[in-house]
Write a protein that holds these residues in place. Structure first.
Motif, PDB file in Angstrom:
ATOM      1  N   GLN A 161     -29.260  23.221  11.350  1.00 45.84           N
ATOM      2  CA  GLN A 161     -28.283  24.065  10.667  1.00 45.84           C
ATOM      3  C   GLN A 161     -27.955  23.431   9.306  1.00 45.84           C
ATOM      4  O   GLN A 161     -27.369  22.345   9.258  1.00 45.84           O
ATOM      5  N   MET A 162     -28.332  24.107   8.246  1.00 46.92           N
ATOM      6  CA  MET A 162     -28.080  23.549   6.916  1.00 46.92           C
ATOM      7  C   MET A 162     -28.243  24.621   5.844  1.00 46.92           C
ATOM      8  O   MET A 162     -29.156  25.441   5.904  1.00 46.92           O
ATOM      9  N   VAL A 163     -27.333  24.611   4.878  1.00 44.20           N
ATOM     10  CA  VAL A 163     -27.478  25.416   3.672  1.00 44.20           C
ATOM     11  C   VAL A 163     -27.520  24.451   2.500  1.00 44.20           C
ATOM     12  O   VAL A 163     -26.624  23.615   2.345  1.00 44.20           O
ATOM     13  N   TYR A 198     -31.149  28.704   3.345  1.00 39.79           N
ATOM     14  CA  TYR A 198     -30.242  28.838   4.479  1.00 39.79           C
ATOM     15  C   TYR A 198     -31.090  28.629   5.732  1.00 39.79           C
ATOM     16  O   TYR A 198     -31.883  29.504   6.092  1.00 39.79           O
ATOM     17  N   VAL A 199     -30.944  27.489   6.369  1.00 38.44           N
ATOM     18  CA  VAL A 199     -31.758  27.159   7.538  1.00 38.44           C
ATOM     19  C   VAL A 199     -30.885  27.260   8.791  1.00 38.44           C
ATOM     20  O   VAL A 199     -29.903  26.531   8.929  1.00 38.44           O
ATOM     21  N   VAL A 229     -20.801  29.698   5.578  1.00 33.88           N
ATOM     22  CA  VAL A 229     -21.333  30.124   4.281  1.00 33.88           C
ATOM     23  C   VAL A 229     -21.639  31.616   4.305  1.00 33.88           C
ATOM     24  O   VAL A 229     -21.294  32.356   3.378  1.00 33.88           O
ATOM     25  N   LEU A 230     -22.280  32.078   5.375  1.00 32.66           N
ATOM     26  CA  LEU A 230     -22.617  33.499   5.490  1.00 32.66           C
ATOM     27  C   LEU A 230     -21.372  34.367   5.650  1.00 32.66           C
ATOM     28  O   LEU A 230     -21.433  35.575   5.451  1.00 32.66           O
ATOM     29  N   ASP A 231     -20.239  33.729   5.990  1.00 33.03           N
ATOM     30  CA  ASP A 231     -18.961  34.446   6.045  1.00 33.03           C
ATOM     31  C   ASP A 231     -18.224  34.377   4.709  1.00 33.03           C
ATOM     32  O   ASP A 231     -17.059  34.788   4.624  1.00 33.03           O
ATOM     33  N   GLY A 232     -18.894  33.843   3.656  1.00 30.71           N
ATOM     34  CA  GLY A 232     -18.311  33.886   2.324  1.00 30.71           C
ATOM     35  C   GLY A 232     -17.813  32.570   1.771  1.00 30.71           C
ATOM     36  O   GLY A 232     -17.205  32.548   0.692  1.00 30.71           O
ATOM     37  N   GLY A 271     -23.277  21.924   6.374  1.00 31.04           N
ATOM     38  CA  GLY A 271     -23.880  21.943   7.696  1.00 31.04           C
ATOM     39  C   GLY A 271     -23.387  23.070   8.576  1.00 31.04           C
ATOM     40  O   GLY A 271     -23.672  23.073   9.775  1.00 31.04           O
ATOM     41  N   ASN A 272     -22.658  24.027   8.004  1.00 27.59           N
ATOM     42  CA  ASN A 272     -22.140  25.160   8.771  1.00 27.59           C
ATOM     43  C   ASN A 272     -22.598  26.467   8.129  1.00 27.59           C
ATOM     44  O   ASN A 272     -21.846  27.096   7.381  1.00 27.59           O
TER      45      ASN A 272
END
Length: 318
Positions: free
Chosen positions: A276-278, A270-271, A293-296, A288-289
């Motif tokens: 910005q990239m997962v 998770y960068v 992703v961190l919101d599920g 790219g968001n």
């Protein structure tokens, strides 16, 4: 009866999908015949939504493992790095809680060991719902975060690691033999807020399985007896999941063409800075968001990893 209900539900969903597809196809034909573009546009939009539903159902059909339909325990442990990694562990716990809530699963926190300044040294939660373990088992491994540290006055970039481990909640009718001589039970005072009772009594329970060195702990309840029962349930589940891993390893050895998913190894990065990239390192799926992703928003990663585990084509791919 539970298996029959699950199969009835799956068949009903496929029949509904087929029926809606036929209905919308007929609407398109009707709209074209009457030169009604609005009807055609609505039916085409409905078909696109059906395509997404069909892709998810196709992936769910891969959830055929022995315990895939069960609830899941999820353990998160901060890696080396102190406050940075402990904060990352808390971010991961929130991410899985948000994912679970978005899919209608219930989340119960069983153990939280707070960090010295922020975050958690470790977190254990139980995710309740159909196929919870089937989905979450793809998340086991080491997760890497790269960001500008909010705890660094010089605003330098830091890399943090945390491990995630998912294992199934097993049914009471599955017998797991645990001998008294193979376990050590320790009690201690629960950490964090919890009232005077928690702070004064040794209500938290830690169980160590000596032959495997598996350690489980629970401090969620004020009752030591209930924490002990929950810890034993977690231990039985860990031993059961260990056996499932052994079977899977043997199956993968026989089918070398399948992707090698190493448990306990880094699986995703998770960068947040400098870009910005997962990226999932097992399947090369990228998003790219990172905030989403961190919101599920994990479904794409889970589906691709599940397909790779089983040597199957990812749902919706051509």
């Amino acid at each position: 009866m539970r298996e029959r209900t699950r199969l009835d539900g799956a068949l009903g969903a496929w029949r509904a999908l087929d029926r809606e597809m036929r209905d919308n196809r007929d609407l398109i034909e009707l709209g074209e015949a009457e030169d009604d573009g609005e009807i055609v546009a609505e039916a085409e939009a409905a078909l696109l939504a059906l395509r997404d539903r069909a892709a998810r159902m196709e992936t769910e059909s891969l959830l055929s493992g022995e315990a895939d339909g069960n609830d899941s325990f999820v353990e998160i442990h901060a890696g080396a790095g102190g406050t940075e990694s402990q904060d990352w562990a808390e971010m991961l716990a929130r991410m899985y809680a948000r994912w679970a809530e978005a899919h209608g699963y219930a989340v119960e926190m069983l153990e939280e060991s707070p960090g010295e300044e922020a975050g958690f040294k470790s977190v254990t939660m139980r995710v309740k719902g159909e196929n919870a373990y089937g989905w979450l088992k793809t998340e086991s491994g080491v997760h890497r975060l790269v960001r500008i540290s909010p705890f660094d006055a010089s605003a330098r970039r830091h890399t943090s690691f945390a491990s995630v481990w998912a294992y199934p909640v097993i049914d009471d009718d599955i017998e797991i033999e645990i001998e008294d001589k193979d376990i050590r039970i320790d009690t201690y005072r629960a950490s964090g807020a919890g009232g005077q009772h928690v702070n004064r009594t040794d209500s938290a329970v830690r169980i160590t399985h000596l032959p495997t060195n598996i350690v489980v702990q629970c401090q969620n309840d004020r009752s030591q007896h209930r924490n002990r029962a929950a810890a034993f349930a977690m231990l039985r589940a860990r031993l059961y999941e260990q056996e499932l891993q052994k079977r899977e390893a043997e199956a993968q050895a026989e089918h070398a063409a399948k992707s090698d998913i190493g448990w306990g190894h880094q699986i995703r990065s998770y960068v947040l800075q400098p870009y910005q990239m997962v990226k999932d390192l097992r399947t090369n799926i990228e998003k790219g968001n990172p905030q989403a992703v961190l919101d599920g928003d994990l479904d794409a990663f889970m589906a691709a990893a599940l397909a790779a585990r089983l040597g199957a084509r990812p749902a919706g791919s051509s």
